[in-house]
Motif scaffolding. Structure first.
Motif, mmCIF file in Angstrom:
data_model
loop_
_atom_site.group_PDB
_atom_site.id
_atom_site.type_symbol
_atom_site.label_atom_id
_atom_site.label_comp_id
_atom_site.label_asym_id
_atom_site.label_seq_id
_atom_site.Cartn_x
_atom_site.Cartn_y
_atom_site.Cartn_z
ATOM 1 N N VAL A 1 -5.306 0.991 -12.928
ATOM 2 C CA VAL A 1 -4.622 1.774 -11.896
ATOM 3 C C VAL A 1 -3.300 1.103 -11.540
ATOM 4 C CG1 VAL A 1 -5.680 0.572 -9.926
ATOM 5 C CG2 VAL A 1 -4.886 2.923 -9.654
ATOM 6 N N GLU A 2 -2.266 1.907 -11.299
ATOM 7 C CA GLU A 2 -0.973 1.374 -10.899
ATOM 8 C C GLU A 2 -0.924 1.291 -9.378
ATOM 9 O OE1 GLU A 2 2.282 3.536 -12.481
ATOM 10 O OE2 GLU A 2 1.606 3.411 -14.554
ATOM 11 N N ILE A 3 -0.479 0.147 -8.856
ATOM 12 C CA ILE A 3 -0.342 -0.002 -7.406
ATOM 13 C C ILE A 3 0.993 0.626 -7.008
ATOM 14 C CG2 ILE A 3 -0.353 -1.614 -5.482
ATOM 15 C CD1 ILE A 3 -2.976 -1.442 -7.038
ATOM 16 N N THR A 4 0.967 1.934 -6.876
ATOM 17 C CA THR A 4 2.154 2.703 -6.504
ATOM 18 C C THR A 4 2.061 3.067 -5.026
ATOM 19 O OG1 THR A 4 1.039 4.754 -7.067
ATOM 20 C CG2 THR A 4 2.282 3.672 -8.823
ATOM 21 N N GLY A 5 3.047 3.863 -4.567
ATOM 22 C CA GLY A 5 2.991 4.334 -3.188
ATOM 23 C C GLY A 5 1.732 5.122 -2.920
ATOM 24 N N TYR A 6 1.248 5.819 -3.950
ATOM 25 C CA TYR A 6 0.010 6.604 -3.829
ATOM 26 C C TYR A 6 -1.161 5.691 -3.460
ATOM 27 C CZ TYR A 6 -3.746 9.764 -5.455
ATOM 28 O OH TYR A 6 -4.866 10.552 -5.544
ATOM 29 N N THR A 7 -1.359 4.645 -4.253
ATOM 30 C CA THR A 7 -2.465 3.720 -4.009
ATOM 31 C C THR A 7 -2.282 2.960 -2.707
ATOM 32 O OG1 THR A 7 -2.587 3.439 -6.415
ATOM 33 C CG2 THR A 7 -3.848 1.906 -5.076
ATOM 34 N N THR A 8 -1.052 2.525 -2.446
ATOM 35 C CA THR A 8 -0.775 1.764 -1.228
ATOM 36 C C THR A 8 -1.069 2.586 0.017
ATOM 37 O OG1 THR A 8 0.940 0.504 -2.374
ATOM 38 C CG2 THR A 8 0.988 0.475 0.030
ATOM 39 N N SER A 9 -0.707 3.876 -0.004
ATOM 40 C CA SER A 9 -0.938 4.741 1.164
ATOM 41 C C SER A 9 -2.424 4.892 1.444
ATOM 42 C CB SER A 9 -0.306 6.114 0.938
ATOM 43 O OG SER A 9 1.090 6.020 0.857
ATOM 44 N N ILE A 10 -3.227 5.055 0.392
ATOM 45 C CA ILE A 10 -4.667 5.186 0.594
ATOM 46 C C ILE A 10 -5.250 3.887 1.147
ATOM 47 C CG2 ILE A 10 -6.864 5.291 -0.671
ATOM 48 C CD1 ILE A 10 -5.916 7.610 -2.159
ATOM 49 N N ILE A 11 -4.862 2.756 0.562
ATOM 50 C CA ILE A 11 -5.383 1.469 1.019
ATOM 51 C C ILE A 11 -4.990 1.231 2.466
ATOM 52 C CG2 ILE A 11 -5.171 -1.029 0.731
ATOM 53 C CD1 ILE A 11 -4.949 -0.561 -2.273
ATOM 54 N N SER A 12 -3.749 1.543 2.818
ATOM 55 C CA SER A 12 -3.262 1.296 4.178
ATOM 56 C C SER A 12 -4.009 2.130 5.215
ATOM 57 C CB SER A 12 -1.764 1.589 4.242
ATOM 58 O OG SER A 12 -1.279 1.425 5.556
ATOM 59 N N SER A 13 -4.114 3.440 4.983
ATOM 60 C CA SER A 13 -4.758 4.311 5.967
ATOM 61 C C SER A 13 -6.268 4.099 6.005
ATOM 62 C CB SER A 13 -4.426 5.781 5.689
ATOM 63 O OG SER A 13 -4.728 6.135 4.352
ATOM 64 N N LEU A 14 -6.883 3.882 4.852
ATOM 65 C CA LEU A 14 -8.315 3.596 4.800
ATOM 66 C C LEU A 14 -8.599 2.278 5.502
ATOM 67 C CD1 LEU A 14 -11.214 4.031 3.749
ATOM 68 C CD2 LEU A 14 -10.464 3.133 1.542
ATOM 69 N N GLY A 15 -7.762 1.269 5.251
ATOM 70 C CA GLY A 15 -7.952 -0.031 5.882
ATOM 71 C C GLY A 15 -7.818 0.036 7.385
ATOM 72 N N GLU A 16 -6.919 0.877 7.874
ATOM 73 C CA GLU A 16 -6.727 1.002 9.317
ATOM 74 C C GLU A 16 -7.964 1.583 9.993
ATOM 75 O OE1 GLU A 16 -3.583 3.032 12.510
ATOM 76 O OE2 GLU A 16 -3.181 3.080 10.346
ATOM 77 N N VAL A 17 -8.544 2.624 9.375
ATOM 78 C CA VAL A 17 -9.762 3.219 9.923
ATOM 79 C C VAL A 17 -10.896 2.190 9.939
ATOM 80 C CG1 VAL A 17 -11.551 4.969 9.548
ATOM 81 C CG2 VAL A 17 -9.155 5.560 9.253
ATOM 82 N N CYS A 18 -11.032 1.446 8.854
ATOM 83 C CA CYS A 18 -12.086 0.428 8.771
ATOM 84 C C CYS A 18 -11.894 -0.639 9.846
ATOM 85 C CB CYS A 18 -12.094 -0.217 7.389
ATOM 86 S SG CYS A 18 -12.607 0.875 6.051
ATOM 87 N N ARG A 19 -10.673 -1.123 9.974
ATOM 88 C CA ARG A 19 -10.389 -2.167 10.969
ATOM 89 C C ARG A 19 -10.714 -1.702 12.378
ATOM 90 N NH1 ARG A 19 -4.406 -2.572 12.110
ATOM 91 N NH2 ARG A 19 -5.068 -0.782 13.373
ATOM 92 N N ASP A 20 -10.324 -0.485 12.709
ATOM 93 C CA ASP A 20 -10.570 0.022 14.058
ATOM 94 C C ASP A 20 -12.061 0.162 14.365
ATOM 95 O OD1 ASP A 20 -7.861 0.113 14.424
ATOM 96 O OD2 ASP A 20 -7.667 2.283 14.164
ATOM 97 N N ALA A 21 -12.875 0.258 13.321
ATOM 98 C CA ALA A 21 -14.323 0.377 13.508
ATOM 99 C C ALA A 21 -15.041 -0.963 13.337
ATOM 100 C CB ALA A 21 -14.893 1.400 12.521
ATOM 101 N N GLY A 22 -14.282 -2.052 13.180
ATOM 102 C CA GLY A 22 -14.893 -3.364 13.047
ATOM 103 C C GLY A 22 -15.319 -3.707 11.634
ATOM 104 N N PHE A 23 -14.752 -3.007 10.637
ATOM 105 C CA PHE A 23 -15.056 -3.281 9.235
ATOM 106 C C PHE A 23 -13.824 -3.848 8.539
ATOM 107 C CE2 PHE A 23 -18.421 -0.458 10.360
ATOM 108 C CZ PHE A 23 -19.454 -0.639 9.445
ATOM 109 N N GLU A 24 -14.050 -4.579 7.468
ATOM 110 C CA GLU A 24 -12.959 -5.036 6.619
ATOM 111 C C GLU A 24 -13.002 -4.259 5.307
ATOM 112 O OE1 GLU A 24 -12.787 -9.206 5.990
ATOM 113 O OE2 GLU A 24 -12.622 -9.690 8.120
ATOM 114 N N LEU A 25 -11.824 -4.040 4.726
ATOM 115 C CA LEU A 25 -11.716 -3.322 3.468
ATOM 116 C C LEU A 25 -11.470 -4.302 2.335
ATOM 117 C CD1 LEU A 25 -11.507 -0.597 1.923
ATOM 118 C CD2 LEU A 25 -9.034 -0.694 2.345
#
Length: 347
Positions: free
Chosen positions: A85-109
């Protein structure tokens, strides 16, 4: 009249701070601080913000190993990235938004890449058997995806970015690729294009079927010619190879006058290939593309697109998996399809 509570001075301790340290600094009970740090809905938002601020000032870091022993959870979410997989803006956007939801719920990604040439079950088996996470996010799904089948059989919480054709229900978040392809082909037909070609996904992935369904429906409805490429063209193809194939195709005299492209980067290669053949993109042939980044906003000549909100996708993936882990909703109610947003710029 009760005086407003004054903030206490916070001094970073010489030893590793504990929940008790944070609680004493806040003037709150340990259980209240614990629930505030875990974003419990029954704790006022102002209290949660204050507790988090004090914890950060003190340098408090949760002891996840100890909490895991008490709760049986790792408080980790694993995002399985496809091989190559290429770490493009596509992948970065998913990781960023998914990570934010996880963090707010007390989880790490944790992002875990699949290893090329490994069995496709290697990574998910390792996560499940070693309990390295409480839930898994997987993408690039196939109709009879073995990873999905394995996770269903083992009762392990997961959500897919993309759908399968398995009989058993599972949580998923997907873009409506069928609607996108139909909209894009319809748009080309409206602009007088008669011979269309699709540059889609690898044939092994479920969403290629969706792309083809929508594309062919528009072709039939509008009475257009469907041009098959000289060889399968997919988003997994190196861009220089795709560009060369497009150049040769347009030099052959048997070229489309309209192309539906399923990806930003592929679109750049397609337009460059048309140009390399001595033709003019937008005049000799038009491209309507799926857009997942701001790149297409700066392409000249301007082209039409349908926007896929990848940030929203990451957020929905995180929210869905957390609901599944907590048992808030049954699996069959945890399916989201995100609609394409037309960005038709041409008159």
């Amino acid at each position: 009249m009760k005086k407003p509570e004054q903030p206490r001075a916070v001094t970073r301790p010489s030893e590793r701070p504990t929940l008790r340290t944070v609680a004493d600094a806040c003037g709150l009970a340990v259980t209240t601080v614990s629930r505030a740090l875990n974003n419990a809905s029954d704790i006022a938002q102002s209290t949660r913000i204050r507790v988090r601020s004090v914890a950060d000032e003190l340098g408090y870091v949760p002891n996840r190993a100890g909490r895991g022993l008490r709760t049986g959870r790792t408080h980790m979410i694993s995002l399985v990235l496809p091989a190559r997989v290429e770490i493009t803006g596509y992948t970065t956007s998913i990781i960023s938004s998914l990570g934010e939801v996880c963090r707010d719920a007390g989880f790490e990604l944790s992002a875990t890449p699949e290893i090329p040439h490994d069995d496709e079950l290697t990574i998910v088996k390792s996560i499940v058997q070693n309990h390295r996470a409480d839930g898994i996010v997987i993408s690039h799904t196939s109709p009879q995806d073995l990873r999905v089948r394995y996770l269903i059989e083992n009762g392990f919480p997961f959500v897919t970015h993309g759908r399968t054709e398995l009989a058993s229900a599972h949580a998923s978040v997907d873009f409506d690729n069928e609607r996108f392809a139909e909209m894009a082909a319809n748009r080309l037909a409206e602009r007088g294009r008669k011979r269309l070609m699709l540059v889609g996904a690898p044939a092994s992935l479920t969403y290629q079927t969706h792309l083809l369904n929508g594309f062919r429906r528009s072709i039939a409805r509008n009475g257009l010619d469907c041009l098959e490429p000289p060889e399968p063209l997919g988003l997994d193809m190196p861009l220089d190879k795709l560009r060369g194939i497009i150049t040769a195709l347009f030099r052959s005299g048997n070229a489309p006058d309209g192309i539906v492209s399923a990806g930003d980067n592929a679109t750049l290669a397609i337009m460059a290939g048309i140009h390399d053949a001595g033709l003019t993109p937008g005049i000799d042939a038009e491209v309507v593309t799926k857009q997942t980044s701001a790149t297409i906003d700066h392409v000249l000549p301007i082209i039409d697109s349908c926007f896929e909100d990848i940030t929203l996708t990451g957020t929905r993936l995180g929210e869905t998996l957390l609901k599944l882990i907590s048992g808030q909703l049954p699996t069959e109610q945890l399916n989201t399809i995100i609609a394409p947003e037309p960005r038709f710029r041409l008159g």
